[in-house]
Structures are given as structure tokens and as C-alpha cells.
Design a protein around this motif. Structure first.
Motif, PDB file in Angstrom:
ATOM      1  N   GLU A   1       6.256  -2.402   1.288  1.00 47.54           N
ATOM      2  CA  GLU A   1       5.496  -2.336   0.049  1.00 47.54           C
ATOM      3  C   GLU A   1       6.169  -1.420  -0.951  1.00 47.54           C
ATOM      4  O   GLU A   1       6.886  -0.488  -0.591  1.00 47.54           O
ATOM      5  CB  GLU A   1       4.078  -1.821   0.319  1.00 47.54           C
ATOM      6  CG  GLU A   1       3.267  -2.711   1.248  1.00 47.54           C
ATOM      7  CD  GLU A   1       1.836  -2.253   1.380  1.00 47.54           C
ATOM      8  OE1 GLU A   1       1.382  -1.477   0.526  1.00 47.54           O
ATOM      9  OE2 GLU A   1       1.177  -2.666   2.335  1.00 47.54           O
TER      10      GLU A   1
ATOM     11  N   VAL B   1       4.888   1.068  -3.655  1.00 40.19           N
ATOM     12  CA  VAL B   1       3.631   1.711  -4.009  1.00 40.19           C
ATOM     13  C   VAL B   1       3.377   1.611  -5.502  1.00 40.19           C
ATOM     14  O   VAL B   1       4.231   1.933  -6.324  1.00 40.19           O
ATOM     15  CB  VAL B   1       3.647   3.186  -3.562  1.00 40.19           C
ATOM     16  CG1 VAL B   1       2.363   3.879  -4.006  1.00 40.19           C
ATOM     17  CG2 VAL B   1       3.783   3.270  -2.049  1.00 40.19           C
TER      18      VAL B   1
ATOM     19  N   ARG C   1       5.152  -0.087   8.786  1.00 43.57           N
ATOM     20  CA  ARG C   1       4.846  -0.278   7.372  1.00 43.57           C
ATOM     21  C   ARG C   1       5.800   0.585   6.557  1.00 43.57           C
ATOM     22  O   ARG C   1       6.018   1.749   6.885  1.00 43.57           O
ATOM     23  CB  ARG C   1       3.396   0.140   7.109  1.00 43.57           C
ATOM     24  CG  ARG C   1       2.957   0.024   5.661  1.00 43.57           C
ATOM     25  CD  ARG C   1       1.542   0.565   5.500  1.00 43.57           C
ATOM     26  NE  ARG C   1       1.057   0.419   4.140  1.00 43.57           N
ATOM     27  CZ  ARG C   1      -0.072   0.954   3.686  1.00 43.57           C
ATOM     28  NH1 ARG C   1      -0.838   1.658   4.489  1.00 43.57           N
ATOM     29  NH2 ARG C   1      -0.435   0.775   2.429  1.00 43.57           N
TER      30      ARG C   1
ATOM     31  N   VAL D   1      -1.421   7.318   0.332  1.00 45.86           N
ATOM     32  CA  VAL D   1      -0.710   6.541   1.351  1.00 45.86           C
ATOM     33  C   VAL D   1      -0.871   7.192   2.725  1.00 45.86           C
ATOM     34  O   VAL D   1      -1.123   6.504   3.732  1.00 45.86           O
ATOM     35  CB  VAL D   1       0.778   6.402   0.975  1.00 45.86           C
ATOM     36  CG1 VAL D   1       1.609   5.894   2.152  1.00 45.86           C
ATOM     37  CG2 VAL D   1       0.941   5.469  -0.217  1.00 45.86           C
TER      38      VAL D   1
ATOM     39  N   ARG E   1       3.132  -5.741  -3.445  1.00 47.37           N
ATOM     40  CA  ARG E   1       3.977  -5.986  -2.297  1.00 47.37           C
ATOM     41  C   ARG E   1       5.109  -6.924  -2.655  1.00 47.37           C
ATOM     42  O   ARG E   1       5.012  -7.714  -3.569  1.00 47.37           O
ATOM     43  CB  ARG E   1       3.152  -6.615  -1.151  1.00 47.37           C
ATOM     44  CG  ARG E   1       1.981  -5.748  -0.729  1.00 47.37           C
ATOM     45  CD  ARG E   1       1.286  -6.340   0.461  1.00 47.37           C
ATOM     46  NE  ARG E   1       0.165  -5.487   0.872  1.00 47.37           N
ATOM     47  CZ  ARG E   1      -0.451  -5.578   2.026  1.00 47.37           C
ATOM     48  NH1 ARG E   1      -0.070  -6.455   2.904  1.00 47.37           N
ATOM     49  NH2 ARG E   1      -1.447  -4.791   2.313  1.00 47.37           N
TER      50      ARG E   1
ATOM     51  N   GLU F   1       6.697   2.030   2.790  1.00 48.59           N
ATOM     52  CA  GLU F   1       6.241   2.286   1.427  1.00 48.59           C
ATOM     53  C   GLU F   1       7.396   2.853   0.601  1.00 48.59           C
ATOM     54  O   GLU F   1       7.999   3.859   0.967  1.00 48.59           O
ATOM     55  CB  GLU F   1       5.085   3.290   1.426  1.00 48.59           C
ATOM     56  CG  GLU F   1       3.858   2.849   2.209  1.00 48.59           C
ATOM     57  CD  GLU F   1       2.971   1.886   1.424  1.00 48.59           C
ATOM     58  OE1 GLU F   1       3.397   1.448   0.335  1.00 48.59           O
ATOM     59  OE2 GLU F   1       1.881   1.584   1.890  1.00 48.59           O
TER      60      GLU F   1
END
Length: 315
Positions: free
Chosen positions: A308, A310, A266, A288, A314, A268
């Protein structure tokens, strides 16, 4: 043997300084925080200890050569290697009796924890690679592009001193500032914890100069050709990538982590941050991190590959 909240542990003939916030006997994995540099200190990452109120214990430490750990100003470049610092991290975990943990590596620390995770240590539950490039050649390519966008005359001054070997001059240090203010820390004034680490680097620059070089964007030390892209496919744990929209670790330098680490990755991107989202957007950063650590604890991490932004949805 009870572990003190703060102290040093032996690392061969040397000592590694550490600090534990929370209970290492907790059922939650410890978050072990690996700072940048190489040659910086834990100070600029102190606010990560706030996570201990909501997740497991948090361990900070100073890598060999700086801060509260043994200083070795007479050691040459051949001594300071990624293997040395990986061995130091492994030793710290053993000395503190940590066998269930998540690694958080910031900047250079992100490359170091990737190398470490590739060895598939039994106790590793997750990985956070924050504001780190996957390779220094990529870092230098992007730094060249970022430097070209600095105010008129700044890069010319930097290049002149780099060519002349006068990067220790006041004029060079003054010319470094626009890059740092745009791509390292956008806060004004710079936070005290960041300044503490910044000054520690230059109080004893042995490691930083040997491995990195005179500045963030002029890497001419032993790491200039180093990459962890070959280690990425061996990482087997859920991974969180963190970067800032204005980060010197640009998306191009982070992309190989997402492309090459298999499984749950993932990414961010903090819209208002550069190289230090934990200081520039602390509330979002804490959330997060809590979400990621929570997903490891409840078993929901796994399978996702997302990128993503933040606070802005997204994409």
C-alpha cells in the motif's frame, strides 16, 4: 520483582539501558523497539512511546556500545556481531519478564529483528520491519544509484575522500549532507530527537564504524556482505513492512522481505517520507501502527499479502 520505568539490566558483565512506557502487566503485547545504526540510540524513536496510550506498553532500549548502555571503545570489530545484539535483545526480554510482544526494528534494527524472529521465539506475536534493507549488498547497489543523482560534484567529492581514506574530514561530512537531507530525513530543521541520536553515533562511533562504516551510503564495515534473506522464510508471525518514497531503503532493498516471508505481510509506503516516516509523517505513522497492532490484538491479522501507499490508496 517490580520493573522500574527506566533503568539498566545486566547483560553478562555489561549493562543494557531501557525505558518502559505503560504497564508490562497489560494484557496487550509489549512493543519492543529496536533502533538502527548499528551504533545509534533510542532517542530518534521516542515518539513511538505515544502508542502506549492506545495499545500495549512500549519498550525502548539502547544497544550495547551506545547511549545509556555500556560503552566499550576498546573492543574490535570481531566483538560487534549480529549474534551479540540478538543475544542482548533476548536477554532484555528475559530480564524484563516480557513473554508476549511485538518487535519493531528500524533500519539496522529491521535486519536484527528478522534474524531474531527466524528463531521462532514463543512470545513473538508480530513483526514490524521499518526502513530496512534485506541485505547490505542490495543496500550498497541502491546507494550507488542514489548517490549518482546527487547535485553535481557531490558524489565526486565523496568518492575522492573514500578512495583516500579521509572520510573523517570536514569536506566529506559536508558532502554527506545532501544525501541525508534527501534520503534520511527530509524535515528542515532536523528534529531534536533525530539530532540527539545523530550526535550520539559520532560521540562514540565504535560500533557504527566497526559494523557499518563512515556513512549511511559507504558501508565498509563487517556488515557489508551481510544479509537476512536466508532468515526470512523462517519468520512465522504477521509482518508489517514500512518504507518511505524517498527512503535510502529503496523498494528494491525491501522487496525480498515481501517475497520471502511467508504468510501475512503488509507493506506501507509513506509518500512524503524518506528514512524516518515516524518523524516525517507522524500522524499517518501512528495510525498505521495502531491499525497493525490492533489487528494482532483482535486476531484479524493473517493471510493478506498487500502493498500500500499510505494516503494515496493501494496499488
Amino acid at each position: 520483582m517490580a520493573i522500574k520505568p527506566k533503568g539498566t539490566v545486566p547483560f553478562g558483565p555489561y549493562r543494557t539501558w531501557y525505558q518502559v512506557t505503560g504497564d508490562l502487566q497489560s494484557e496487550q503485547p509489549a512493543l519492543v523497539v529496536v533502533h538502527g545504526g548499528p551504533g545509534s540510540t533510542h532517542d530518534y524513536l521516542k515518539n513511538l512511546t505515544q502508542l502506549a496510550e492506545h495499545t500495549g506498553p512500549v519498550v525502548l532500549y539502547d544497544q550495547l556500545g551506545n547511549g545509556g548502555s555500556t560503552h566499550l571503545p576498546d573492543k574490535g570489530p570481531d566483538f560487534w556481531t549480529p549474534d551479540l545484539f540478538a543475544d542482548e535483545l533476548d536477554n532484555l526480554l528475559k530480564q524484563l519478564g516480557i513473554d508476549d510482544y511485538v518487535l519493531f526494528g528500524q533500519s539496522w534494527g529491521g535486519l536484527l529483528v528478522t534474524k531474531f524472529a527466524a528463531g521462532r521465539p514463543a512470545g513473538l506475536r508480530g513483526l514490524v520491519i521499518a526502513n530496512a534493507p534485506a541485505s547490505y549488498p542490495l543496500w550498497l547497489e541502491e546507494a550507488k544509484r542514489l548517490r549518482a543523482d546527487l547535485p553535481p560534484g557531490v558524489n565526486e567529492t565523496l568518492l575522492r575522500h573514500e578512495a583516500a581514506g579521509t572520510t573523517d574530514s570536514d569536506e566529506y561530512h559536508h558532502a554527506m549532507r545532501p544525501f541525508y537531507e534527501k534520503h534520511v530525513c527530509r524535515l528542515k530543521p532536523w528534529p531534536r530527537d533525530y539530532l540527539a541520536s545523530f550526535y550520539e553515533v559520532y560521540n562514540d562511533p565504535t560500533v557504527y564504524y566497526a559494523m557499518n562504516g563512515p556513512s549511511e551510503f559507504h558501508v565498509n564495515g563487517t556488515l557489508k556482505d551481510w544479509s537476512v534473506t536466508d532468515y526470512c522464510p523462517q519468520v512465522e508471525v504477521p509482518t508489517l513492512l514500512i518504507s518511505g518514497r524517498y527512503d535510502e531503503a529503496t523498494p528494491a532493498t525491501v522487496q525480498p522481505f515481501q517475497d520471502l516471508i511467508p504468510g501475512d505481510v503488509r507493506w506501507e509506503i509513506f509518500e512524503e517520507s524518506s528514512h524516518l516516516p515516524h518523524l516525517e509523517e507522524p500522524e499517518l505513522f501512528q495510525q498505521v501502527m495502531r491499525d497493525f497492532l490492533g489487528s494482532l490484538a483482535d486476531g484479524t491479522a493473517g493471510g493478506a499479502r498487500t502493498k500500500e501507499t499510505v494516503g494515496h490508496g493501494r496499488h
